[in-house]
Design a protein around this motif. Structure first.
Motif, PDB file in Angstrom:
ATOM      1  N   PHE A 349       2.916   4.305   7.272  1.00 10.48           N
ATOM      2  CA  PHE A 349       2.937   4.836   5.906  1.00 10.48           C
ATOM      3  C   PHE A 349       3.538   3.831   4.921  1.00 10.48           C
ATOM      4  N   ASP A 350       4.602   3.159   5.328  1.00  7.35           N
ATOM      5  CA  ASP A 350       5.271   2.209   4.434  1.00  7.35           C
ATOM      6  C   ASP A 350       4.296   1.129   3.969  1.00  7.35           C
ATOM      7  N   GLU A 351       3.619   0.525   4.899  1.00  6.22           N
ATOM      8  CA  GLU A 351       2.681  -0.554   4.579  1.00  6.22           C
ATOM      9  C   GLU A 351       1.508  -0.051   3.744  1.00  6.22           C
ATOM     10  N   ASN A 352       0.934   1.061   4.117  1.00  9.49           N
ATOM     11  CA  ASN A 352      -0.253   1.555   3.427  1.00  9.49           C
ATOM     12  C   ASN A 352       0.067   2.086   2.030  1.00  9.49           C
ATOM     13  N   CYS A 353       1.176   2.811   1.911  1.00 14.12           N
ATOM     14  CA  CYS A 353       1.559   3.333   0.596  1.00 14.12           C
ATOM     15  C   CYS A 353       1.818   2.188  -0.384  1.00 14.12           C
ATOM     16  N   ALA A 354       2.375   1.098   0.120  1.00 16.80           N
ATOM     17  CA  ALA A 354       2.665  -0.050  -0.746  1.00 16.80           C
ATOM     18  C   ALA A 354       1.390  -0.592  -1.382  1.00 16.80           C
ATOM     19  N   LYS A 355       0.272  -0.531  -0.674  1.00 16.14           N
ATOM     20  CA  LYS A 355      -0.994  -1.041  -1.211  1.00 16.14           C
ATOM     21  C   LYS A 355      -1.485  -0.177  -2.373  1.00 16.14           C
ATOM     22  N   TYR A 356      -1.378   1.120  -2.226  1.00 18.37           N
ATOM     23  CA  TYR A 356      -1.803   1.998  -3.327  1.00 18.37           C
ATOM     24  C   TYR A 356      -0.869   1.838  -4.528  1.00 18.37           C
ATOM     25  N   ALA A 357       0.433   1.755  -4.253  1.00 19.92           N
ATOM     26  CA  ALA A 357       1.387   1.614  -5.345  1.00 19.92           C
ATOM     27  C   ALA A 357       1.150   0.316  -6.108  1.00 19.92           C
ATOM     28  N   ALA A 358       0.875  -0.758  -5.385  1.00 17.36           N
ATOM     29  CA  ALA A 358       0.643  -2.054  -6.038  1.00 17.36           C
ATOM     30  C   ALA A 358      -0.603  -2.018  -6.907  1.00 17.36           C
ATOM     31  N   ALA A 359      -1.587  -1.218  -6.509  1.00 16.90           N
ATOM     32  CA  ALA A 359      -2.836  -1.121  -7.270  1.00 16.90           C
ATOM     33  C   ALA A 359      -2.757  -0.089  -8.383  1.00 16.90           C
ATOM     34  N   GLY A 360      -1.661   0.656  -8.461  1.00 18.40           N
ATOM     35  CA  GLY A 360      -1.522   1.674  -9.494  1.00 18.40           C
ATOM     36  C   GLY A 360      -2.408   2.877  -9.272  1.00 18.40           C
ATOM     37  N   VAL A 361      -2.739   3.167  -8.004  1.00 17.79           N
ATOM     38  CA  VAL A 361      -3.614   4.295  -7.658  1.00 17.79           C
ATOM     39  C   VAL A 361      -2.748   5.451  -7.146  1.00 17.79           C
ATOM     40  N   PRO A 362      -2.835   6.634  -7.732  1.00 18.50           N
ATOM     41  CA  PRO A 362      -2.036   7.770  -7.247  1.00 18.50           C
ATOM     42  C   PRO A 362      -2.413   8.134  -5.812  1.00 18.50           C
ATOM     43  N   PHE A 363      -1.426   8.604  -5.049  1.00 19.50           N
ATOM     44  CA  PHE A 363      -1.703   8.945  -3.651  1.00 19.50           C
ATOM     45  C   PHE A 363      -0.756  10.024  -3.159  1.00 19.50           C
ATOM     46  N   TYR A 364      -1.233  10.773  -2.170  1.00 18.24           N
ATOM     47  CA  TYR A 364      -0.419  11.700  -1.384  1.00 18.24           C
ATOM     48  C   TYR A 364      -0.135  11.040  -0.033  1.00 18.24           C
ATOM     49  N   VAL A 365       0.915  11.495   0.636  1.00 16.40           N
ATOM     50  CA  VAL A 365       1.094  11.198   2.053  1.00 16.40           C
ATOM     51  C   VAL A 365       0.724  12.451   2.840  1.00 16.40           C
TER      52      VAL A 365
END
Length: 629
Positions: A349-365
């Motif tokens: 989760f840490d690695e994958n969430c970082a990719k969405y956050a860096a792209a400015g894309v909203p996400f759920y876990v």
């Protein structure tokens, strides 16, 4: 007060020596009719503890006061206990959550409440639960109401029912006619029931992969990526399951499903799925994927996004495929919500969430309750998975947490198996804190099982830990459950595949399997000691017993497959037939009949082996035990 689920942010005890028992009779005051439902909910909750309360607009003479707190944040509340009990919320949802906490306090403090103040607010604004209703088991409407009651009492505020074919889509009867699907009226009623309890019923319709219930039929097969089928990730040959994303008619078909489904939901969000399109790039889109890579998938997502936003809704979709093409993540629309899912404690989760956050894309876990493919659950895996999702999601700015409850391979697990994951996810979505951990078993016994003996939660946890005795732990299920579908011809190959996946060997030695059988028996023997006061207490005992005995039969089957003669085929056949009968009875107590036969059919290969062994034994010795009437 560690029994509170979720555990509040701050509890200040002013005086533990003085306790104020909630009177057996009294009144609840509200400032205006906008809090009538919240007062009625609390009134019913207190009635379940033997108390009778009326509701009034005047504070005079009232013992419990509900109201709003100026300037407080959404969903927040304060609860103060002194001579009176006062709940102030930032909005109606906050007042409701304060009532939920008060209910738990009354149940957990039978000698009266201490003088105290609770200040509370959620870490995640969106706290969702997703229930799979497409892998054979479709709950009755009454069961769905019960689900909403249980979720809302734990402060969940979103429910998604995962649909492939289990809605009564006009013009598509061939796909759902044997599934006992939801009707439009069902959804309307459930949507209204959810809204009262501050739960958003969010539509969830898969829209690319997992469409086999349509594509297996001739009128739809031509839209498949691989109409003749394909080799699945488990090595087995499967029928077509993924739409051809290059075909304009595929998009027209999906839009038609949306036209039928979406008008029944008031939610402005919509999960279009699109996970696990197994055949993508292996069939009709092979050349396009070879040339354009992940853009074939991205183009499909963008086409769905255009349609969904045109309907005034926010689109959600599962993130497993787009992460194979991380360079494309920044091209996602900034008003889409990616659902980052994974169901083991080791999921990145840490690695994958970082990719969405860096792209400015909203996400759920999106972790899981680890109920499926297990019969009785996997409690350690569920807790580890949920904790990592909640902590890493919060670290990277996730906008919500959705815990999933799938029904893979016939949805054999009964509903109570999900309680451990459901309660723990409620706690972590509210606190997102490694420090603020509830005493989960105590909370489950008091607030969920209502077990005066304080036994049921520990029994459930012990059964949900049996998988650790066999291993491998991280295989999206457990060997003893998977084994019920294995045959003498394939069980070694199936086992090796799981061992490769899980990273170490399973211990299916005869001595260990016998020890596991004894362990399961010792745990289930305690079920009769429970003293649950729920209306469905007898059903819960039956569900746990049947699930545990099916798991035990998985161990016996593995012994049989290895040539051990602990049990005669006739005895094994009689046992599995009895368990099938019990499974049918338990299923129909909460779920519709459609899909039940498909689920039970998964045990036919095992039954056939027993029956053939009995037949052969009878041919050798027609007067022996196997051949007697």
């Amino acid at each position: 007060m560690q029994y509170l689920i979720p555990l509040p942010n701050a509890i200040t005890l002013a005086d533990t020596s003085t306790r104020y028992p909630a009177p057996l009779e009294g009144a609840i005051s509200i400032p205006d009719p906008s809090l009538l439902f919240e007062a009625q909910w609390l009134q019913r909750a207190l009635a379940q503890t033997g108390r009778t309360y009326t509701i009034q607009l005047s504070q005079a003479g009232a013992h419990i006061h509900l109201g709003y707190a100026d300037g407080a944040g959404p969903q927040s509340y304060t609860l103060t206990v002194d001579e009176d009990i006062v709940i102030r919320g930032g909005d109606a949802a906050g007042v409701f959550y304060g009532c939920c906490t008060l209910r738990q306090l009354v149940l957990g403090e039978p000698d009266g409440l201490p003088v105290m103040t609770i200040e509370d607010a959620p870490a995640y604004a969106h706290r969702g639960y997703m229930l799979d209703i497409s892998r054979d088991r479709v709950p009755t409407l009454e069961m769905l109401y019960q689900l909403v009651d249980e979720l809302s009492a734990l402060k969940y505020n979103q429910l998604q029912l995962y649909i492939e074919h289990t809605f009564e889509f006009p013009g598509h009867r061939v796909a759902w006619q044997h599934a006992s699907p939801l009707t439009g009226e069902d959804v309307l009623l459930l949507d209204a029931y959810c809204k009262q309890r501050h739960v958003e019923l969010t539509p969830n319709q898969n829209s690319l992969g997992h469409m086999e219930r349509f594509l297996k039929h001739e009128p739809y097969r031509w839209m498949a990526e691989s109409p003749q089928g394909f080799e699945g990730p488990d090595g087995a040959w499967r029928g077509p399951s993924t739409l051809n994303p290059l075909l304009p008619d595929s998009l027209t078909f999906v839009r038609g499903l949306y036209d039928s489904l979406l008008p029944y939901y008031s939610s402005t969000q919509f999960n279009v799925g699109c996970d696990e399109p197994w055949e993508l790039g292996r069939g009709k889109s092979k050349d396009a994927v070879a040339e354009r890579g992940g853009r074939v998938y991205l183009d499909w997502i963008l086409a769905l996004h255009k349609d969904v936003t045109g309907r005034g809704r926010t689109m959600m979709f599962w993130g497993d495929i787009i992460l194979h093409y991380p360079e494309l993540v920044p091209e996602l629309p900034k008003d889409v919500i990616v659902m980052e899912w994974g169901y083991e404690a080791s999921h990145p989760f840490d690695e994958n969430c970082a990719k969405y956050a860096a792209a400015g894309v909203p996400f759920y876990v999106c972790p899981g309750v680890s109920s499926w493919n297990s019969l009785v659950g996997r409690s350690r895996e569920a807790k580890g998975n949920i904790m990592r999702a909640a902590l890493d999601g919060k670290k990277h700015g996730a906008v919500g947490l959705l815990v999933t409850d799938w029904g893979d391979r016939g949805h054999f697990q009964p509903w109570p198996v999900s309680y451990i994951g459901m309660a723990y996810a409620a706690a972590m979505a509210w606190s997102a804190s490694e420090e603020r951990q509830p005493a989960l078993n105590a909370g489950l016994d008091i607030h969920v099982y209502h077990d005066a003996a304080r036994e049921m939660a520990a029994i459930a946890d012990d059964l949900a830990s049996v998988y650790l005795k066999v291993g491998p732990a991280q295989i999206n299920g457990q060997v003893l459950a998977y084994a019920l579908e294995w045959t003498p011809e394939n069980f070694r190959a199936k086992l090796k595949r799981f061992e490769a996946w899980g990273g170490h060997e399973a211990d299916i030695t005869p001595d260990n399997l016998r020890a596991v059988i004894q362990l399961i028996d010792s745990i289930t023997a305690r079920i009769d000691r429970t003293r649950m006061s729920r209306p469905d207490a007898a059903l819960i005992r039956a569900e746990w017993t049947t699930a545990a005995h099916l798991l035990r039969h998985g161990a016996k089957w593995l012994l049989y497959l290895q040539g051990e003669t602990d049990n005669a085929p006739a005895d094994l056949l009689a046992e599995i037939d009895s368990l099938i009968m019990q499974q049918r009875q338990n299923w129909l107590a909460r779920s519709r009949p459609g899909g039940l036969d498909d689920s039970i059919r998964r045990l036919e290969p095992l039954r056939a082996v027993y029956a053939e062994a009995i037949k052969q034994a009878s041919a050798i010795d027609p007067l022996g035990p196997a051949g007697m009437d």
